[in-house]
Design a protein around this motif. Sequence first.
Motif, short mmCIF file in Angstrom:
data_model
loop_
_atom_site.label_atom_id
_atom_site.label_comp_id
_atom_site.label_asym_id
_atom_site.label_seq_id
_atom_site.Cartn_x
_atom_site.Cartn_y
_atom_site.Cartn_z
N LEU A 192 -3.20 -0.67 0.96
CA LEU A 192 -4.22 -0.62 1.73
C LEU A 192 -4.57 0.82 1.90
N LEU A 193 -3.64 1.25 1.83
CA LEU A 193 -3.43 2.53 2.91
C LEU A 193 -3.52 4.16 2.39
N GLU A 194 -3.27 3.76 1.25
CA GLU A 194 -2.63 5.54 0.14
C GLU A 194 -3.74 6.35 0.36
N GLU A 195 -5.15 5.33 -0.22
CA GLU A 195 -6.34 6.51 -0.31
C GLU A 195 -6.64 6.75 0.97
N GLN A 196 -6.58 6.72 1.60
CA GLN A 196 -6.84 6.94 3.18
C GLN A 196 -5.70 7.48 3.76
N TYR A 197 -4.90 7.64 3.10
CA TYR A 197 -3.95 8.34 4.07
C TYR A 197 -2.10 8.97 3.21
N ARG A 198 -2.08 9.61 3.46
CA ARG A 198 -0.09 9.79 2.83
C ARG A 198 0.94 8.95 3.68
N VAL A 199 1.51 8.00 2.75
CA VAL A 199 1.73 7.01 3.14
C VAL A 199 3.46 6.45 2.85
N ALA A 200 4.00 6.14 3.69
CA ALA A 200 6.05 6.32 3.17
C ALA A 200 6.22 4.73 3.56
N SER A 201 6.99 4.36 3.08
CA SER A 201 8.25 3.10 2.67
C SER A 201 9.26 3.90 2.83
N PRO A 222 4.71 15.82 6.04
CA PRO A 222 5.62 14.08 6.30
C PRO A 222 4.62 13.59 6.15
N PRO A 223 4.58 12.10 5.88
CA PRO A 223 3.57 11.05 5.97
C PRO A 223 2.65 11.12 7.12
N GLU A 224 1.34 10.59 6.96
CA GLU A 224 0.68 9.77 8.56
C GLU A 224 1.31 8.42 8.90
N VAL A 225 1.40 7.59 7.52
CA VAL A 225 1.58 6.26 8.21
C VAL A 225 3.03 5.66 7.57
N ILE A 226 4.14 5.24 8.30
CA ILE A 226 5.35 4.50 7.44
C ILE A 226 5.07 2.77 7.80
N THR A 261 0.01 -10.57 -2.84
CA THR A 261 -0.46 -11.17 -2.22
C THR A 261 -1.47 -11.75 -1.67
N HIS A 262 -2.13 -12.85 -1.76
CA HIS A 262 -3.35 -13.43 -1.99
C HIS A 262 -3.31 -14.17 -0.56
N PHE A 263 -4.40 -13.63 0.32
CA PHE A 263 -5.33 -14.20 1.17
C PHE A 263 -6.49 -15.11 1.44
N ILE A 264 -5.85 -16.32 1.95
CA ILE A 264 -6.66 -17.61 1.67
C ILE A 264 -7.70 -17.16 2.69
N GLY A 265 -8.76 -16.61 2.65
CA GLY A 265 -9.89 -15.77 3.92
C GLY A 265 -9.23 -15.57 4.82
N ASP A 266 -10.13 -14.84 5.32
CA ASP A 266 -9.99 -13.81 6.55
C ASP A 266 -8.92 -12.53 5.94
N ARG A 267 -9.51 -12.29 4.75
CA ARG A 267 -8.67 -11.42 4.58
C ARG A 267 -9.03 -9.75 5.52
N GLU A 268 -10.64 -9.46 5.27
CA GLU A 268 -10.72 -8.93 6.77
C GLU A 268 -10.62 -8.36 7.21
N LYS A 269 -10.62 -9.42 7.93
CA LYS A 269 -9.89 -9.85 9.84
C LYS A 269 -8.53 -8.92 9.20
N PHE A 270 -7.97 -9.05 8.44
CA PHE A 270 -6.21 -8.76 8.41
C PHE A 270 -6.23 -7.14 8.54
N GLU A 271 -6.98 -7.17 7.02
CA GLU A 271 -7.76 -5.25 6.68
C GLU A 271 -7.71 -4.81 7.71
N GLU A 272 -8.89 -5.67 8.57
CA GLU A 272 -9.32 -4.65 9.80
C GLU A 272 -8.44 -4.22 10.95
N ALA A 273 -7.32 -5.84 10.45
CA ALA A 273 -6.25 -5.23 11.77
C ALA A 273 -5.69 -4.10 11.71
N ILE A 274 -5.11 -3.74 10.31
CA ILE A 274 -4.30 -2.70 10.09
C ILE A 274 -4.53 -1.39 10.29
N LEU A 275 -6.15 -1.32 9.55
CA LEU A 275 -7.50 0.16 10.11
C LEU A 275 -7.17 0.45 10.36
#
Length: 337
Positions: free
Chosen positions: A63-72, A131-135, A316-330
């Motif tokens: 979800l995040l890698e296209e917009q941010y430099r991500v680290a786990s 450095p990462p922008e999100v961890i 992971t496959h969301f059963i409805g509300d996928r957009e709401k979850f992603e919006e919360a993260i973004l």
Amino acid sequence: MLKARKLLYPFSLLYDGITTLRNKFYDNGIFESQSFDLPVIAVGNLSVGGTGKSPMVEYLMHLLEEQYRVASLSRGYKRSSKGFLLLNGKESAAEVGDEPLQFKLKFPQALVAVDEKRAHGIKELLKLKTPPEVIILDDAFQHRKVKAGFYILLTSYSDLYCDDLVLPAGNLRESSTGAKRADVIVVTKCPIGLSPKEQETLKNKLQIKRGQPVFFSSIAYSKEIFGEAEPLPLKELQKRHFSLVTGIANPKPLLDHLQKEGLKFEHIAYPDHHNFSTSEIEQLQQKELILTTEKDFVRLKEYIPADKLFYLPIATHFIGDREKFEEAILSFVAQQK
């Protein structure tokens, strides 16, 4: 089993008291939690293993890698190394841990690191030239020395934290009241056809706090199996004799899926994050074809011929509300940056 739980229950009360006191010390500032000047997302659970943390971390990275430099950042469970390590993808699973290596191989552009001391690991990541922008912290719900900005709590549909007891009588690392710290709760491994009515029943059962979002997800299995050789359609295994090798906490959903696909196989089960011995490797090398999990694949690929070893990817496959979850993260990441 019930009798054993009754015998262990007094020890669970003691363990619960210790973890509750520890959490209060962190909540009241007696124990220090360190915050950082960038978005930090913690993925974790209350129970011991088997809730789908790795697919969730991968979902977030995708979800995040296209917009941010991500680290786990993981501790690298059962790894042979110590301290901070930044992966390049050429390490062995034994050296850095199976899940971190899995992340690096799947997301080669991401920063993937291990450190048993998460605060130290974040500081080392921030020292990098880029450095990462999100961890994303893997399995860090109880790691309170770091104060993440966003907590995702996972609980399995078939093993909800509200139905369990604290260790050792049950499988909870802390009391179910710890769920109140979560910014969102995701019920994982749900049946694909989980109805809105059933979802509402589960929300009530979890006793969520007011305004706490709850999402529902299922496991999405690939139609193909992969390895270092050419991928094969999963249906191809209907014509082949193969062995399913698992070293995960709960292989039942995978077993159920393969059986629904009409596949017949022998199942060789090992404990979660199993380090395969020389004799076990030798036995597996005699098998005609092995299907395994992606996590176990990174452990076995050094020892099993490429044309005999495959894994079945899951997501992971969301059963409805996928957009709401992603919006919360973004939204969280954008505000923190």
